[in-house]
Design a protein around this motif. Structure first.
Motif, mmCIF file in Angstrom:
data_model
loop_
_atom_site.group_PDB
_atom_site.id
_atom_site.type_symbol
_atom_site.label_atom_id
_atom_site.label_comp_id
_atom_site.label_asym_id
_atom_site.label_seq_id
_atom_site.Cartn_x
_atom_site.Cartn_y
_atom_site.Cartn_z
ATOM 1 N N THR A 1 -23.186 52.140 -31.064
ATOM 2 C CA THR A 1 -21.800 52.446 -30.717
ATOM 3 C C THR A 1 -20.876 52.081 -31.869
ATOM 4 O O THR A 1 -21.259 51.365 -32.802
ATOM 5 C CB THR A 1 -21.350 51.659 -29.470
ATOM 6 O OG1 THR A 1 -21.388 50.259 -29.772
ATOM 7 C CG2 THR A 1 -22.238 51.965 -28.271
ATOM 8 N N THR B 1 -18.210 50.076 -31.745
ATOM 9 C CA THR B 1 -17.875 48.651 -31.793
ATOM 10 C C THR B 1 -19.020 47.829 -32.365
ATOM 11 O O THR B 1 -18.780 46.845 -33.067
ATOM 12 C CB THR B 1 -17.481 48.123 -30.402
ATOM 13 O OG1 THR B 1 -18.515 48.430 -29.462
ATOM 14 C CG2 THR B 1 -16.166 48.725 -29.949
ATOM 15 N N CYS C 1 -9.041 50.587 -28.102
ATOM 16 C CA CYS C 1 -9.416 51.376 -26.919
ATOM 17 C C CYS C 1 -10.904 51.254 -26.636
ATOM 18 O O CYS C 1 -11.325 51.083 -25.485
ATOM 19 C CB CYS C 1 -9.040 52.842 -27.121
ATOM 20 S SG CYS C 1 -7.274 53.174 -27.083
ATOM 21 N N ARG C 2 -11.708 51.322 -27.676
ATOM 22 C CA ARG C 2 -13.149 51.257 -27.457
ATOM 23 C C ARG C 2 -13.572 49.857 -26.996
ATOM 24 O O ARG C 2 -14.451 49.708 -26.139
ATOM 25 C CB ARG C 2 -13.904 51.654 -28.729
ATOM 26 C CG ARG C 2 -13.710 53.088 -29.123
ATOM 27 C CD ARG C 2 -13.971 54.066 -27.955
ATOM 28 N NE ARG C 2 -15.299 53.910 -27.398
ATOM 29 C CZ ARG C 2 -15.563 53.740 -26.084
ATOM 30 N NH1 ARG C 2 -14.587 53.723 -25.192
ATOM 31 N NH2 ARG C 2 -16.804 53.600 -25.672
ATOM 32 N N ALA D 1 -10.860 55.673 -23.616
ATOM 33 C CA ALA D 1 -11.160 56.815 -24.485
ATOM 34 C C ALA D 1 -9.899 57.244 -25.232
ATOM 35 O O ALA D 1 -9.009 57.871 -24.646
ATOM 36 C CB ALA D 1 -11.708 57.981 -23.666
ATOM 37 N N ASN E 1 -20.409 48.544 -25.553
ATOM 38 C CA ASN E 1 -20.252 49.891 -25.009
ATOM 39 C C ASN E 1 -21.631 50.533 -24.852
ATOM 40 O O ASN E 1 -22.598 50.099 -25.469
ATOM 41 C CB ASN E 1 -19.383 50.744 -25.935
ATOM 42 C CG ASN E 1 -17.957 50.256 -26.043
ATOM 43 O OD1 ASN E 1 -17.407 50.163 -27.121
ATOM 44 N ND2 ASN E 1 -17.341 49.934 -24.918
ATOM 45 N N GLU F 1 -21.147 56.547 -23.038
ATOM 46 C CA GLU F 1 -19.707 56.502 -22.790
ATOM 47 C C GLU F 1 -18.984 57.506 -23.680
ATOM 48 O O GLU F 1 -19.482 57.905 -24.744
ATOM 49 C CB GLU F 1 -19.155 55.104 -23.090
ATOM 50 C CG GLU F 1 -19.513 54.038 -22.086
ATOM 51 C CD GLU F 1 -18.873 52.704 -22.449
ATOM 52 O OE1 GLU F 1 -17.736 52.710 -22.959
ATOM 53 O OE2 GLU F 1 -19.525 51.674 -22.248
ATOM 54 N N ALA G 1 -16.622 58.271 -26.462
ATOM 55 C CA ALA G 1 -16.080 57.537 -27.606
ATOM 56 C C ALA G 1 -14.616 57.920 -27.838
ATOM 57 O O ALA G 1 -13.765 57.064 -28.069
ATOM 58 C CB ALA G 1 -16.901 57.828 -28.861
ATOM 59 N N TYR G 2 -14.340 59.220 -27.765
ATOM 60 C CA TYR G 2 -12.966 59.695 -27.962
ATOM 61 C C TYR G 2 -12.917 61.165 -27.598
ATOM 62 O O TYR G 2 -13.959 61.805 -27.356
ATOM 63 C CB TYR G 2 -12.503 59.483 -29.410
ATOM 64 C CG TYR G 2 -13.175 60.366 -30.432
ATOM 65 C CD1 TYR G 2 -12.517 61.461 -30.985
ATOM 66 C CD2 TYR G 2 -14.475 60.110 -30.868
ATOM 67 C CE1 TYR G 2 -13.120 62.275 -31.918
ATOM 68 C CE2 TYR G 2 -15.097 60.916 -31.801
ATOM 69 C CZ TYR G 2 -14.415 61.997 -32.327
ATOM 70 O OH TYR G 2 -15.031 62.805 -33.251
ATOM 71 N N GLU H 1 -20.412 58.425 -27.456
ATOM 72 C CA GLU H 1 -20.826 57.476 -28.487
ATOM 73 C C GLU H 1 -22.143 57.929 -29.128
ATOM 74 O O GLU H 1 -22.306 57.864 -30.351
ATOM 75 C CB GLU H 1 -20.988 56.078 -27.886
ATOM 76 C CG GLU H 1 -19.688 55.397 -27.492
ATOM 77 C CD GLU H 1 -19.038 54.659 -28.658
ATOM 78 O OE1 GLU H 1 -19.613 54.648 -29.763
ATOM 79 O OE2 GLU H 1 -17.948 54.085 -28.450
#
Length: 251
Positions: free
Chosen positions: A7, A9, A79-80, A85, A159, A163, A165-166, A184
């Motif tokens: 991920t 992060t 945000c992450r 998102a 994360n 999920e 990611a954006y 992600e």
């Protein structure tokens, strides 16, 4: 280490152990600000606690007007860390198109069902106007106002690769901009392909960019890819490049 992370992060946690990061230059080529990956991690985690104070469901959308600033990158990673998102919204191409720009922002807020919307002082009035009639937007503000918002202690759990990611919005050249969901897993696979197979990054490499952060290549190729390879980036804002393109080559 050339990517290989699950991920964003987890990649930042690793990059933060080093001394590299993001550098921002002004139109004259003077270093304006520096954001090492270590400070990015620290600032993003602090802002994530402010975001957690809104008690939003996991995966809620956060809109960020993407000027070429450290604040955008900090908000994106915040945000992450908070399990939300983010998505980048454009800055106006020219200030003569006020109504068109506000309409564009309104369309992106509505289609994403954004819960929070953020912009720096230069663009906050546009964003407030765009969000005025959007009942799904719970809060609109600047990065500074977010930093003053009540925070909530959170456990920074990893994360998951599945999920979101954006969201990446299309350019809107031929139709209304549409938000594309990027997981992600897909993002990290793309980043690994870029830094290992595409560019074959070496430890001595660094990069320089004038691409806007809301552009897919600007965000993925020149914000996220250098981080997952722990190399530094030198930024010139897009509008400064347009006025002084030679400055990019000098940089």
């Amino acid at each position: 280490r050339l990517a290989g992370f699950d991920t964003l992060t987890s990649a930042l946690e690793y990059a933060a152990k080093g001394t590299t990061g993001y550098n921002f230059y002004d139109a004259k080529g003077n270093l304006r600000s520096v954001l090492p990956y270590s400070r990015l991690r620290e600032n993003a985690r602090a802002l994530a606690q402010n975001l957690a104070g809104f008690d939003l469901p996991p995966g809620s959308r956060v809109a960020i007007i993407a000027d070429t600033t450290p604040e955008f990158i900090e908000l994106f990673f915040a945000c992450r860390y908070a399990g939300l998102a983010p998505f980048a919204m454009p800055i106006p191409v020219n200030l003569g198109s006020h109504a068109i720009y506000v309409q564009q922002l309104r369309g992106m807020l509505d289609s994403s069902q954004a819960s929070i919307a953020l912009a720096n002082l230069d663009y906050i009035s546009f964003l407030e106007e765009a969000a005025a009639e959007a009942s799904h937007v719970k809060w609109v503000g600047t990065p500074g106002k977010l930093g003053e918002a009540p925070s909530k202690e959170i456990d920074f759990l990893p994360n998951h690769p599945d999920e979101i990611a954006y969201l990446q919005f299309t350019s809107g050249s031929t139709r209304t901009p549409r938000g594309v969901v990027i997981t992600e897993r897909a993002l990290m696979s793309n980043l690994q392909g870029i830094v290992r197979n595409g560019l074959q990054i070496k430890p001595t490499d660094r990069s320089a960019s004038w691409l806007p952060f809301y552009h897919d290549m600007g965000l993925v190729g020149l914000v996220l890819a250098p981080m997952v390879a722990q190399i530094s980036v030198d930024y010139l804002a897009t509008r400064d490049f347009a006025i002084r393109p030679l400055q990019w080559l000098r940089l």
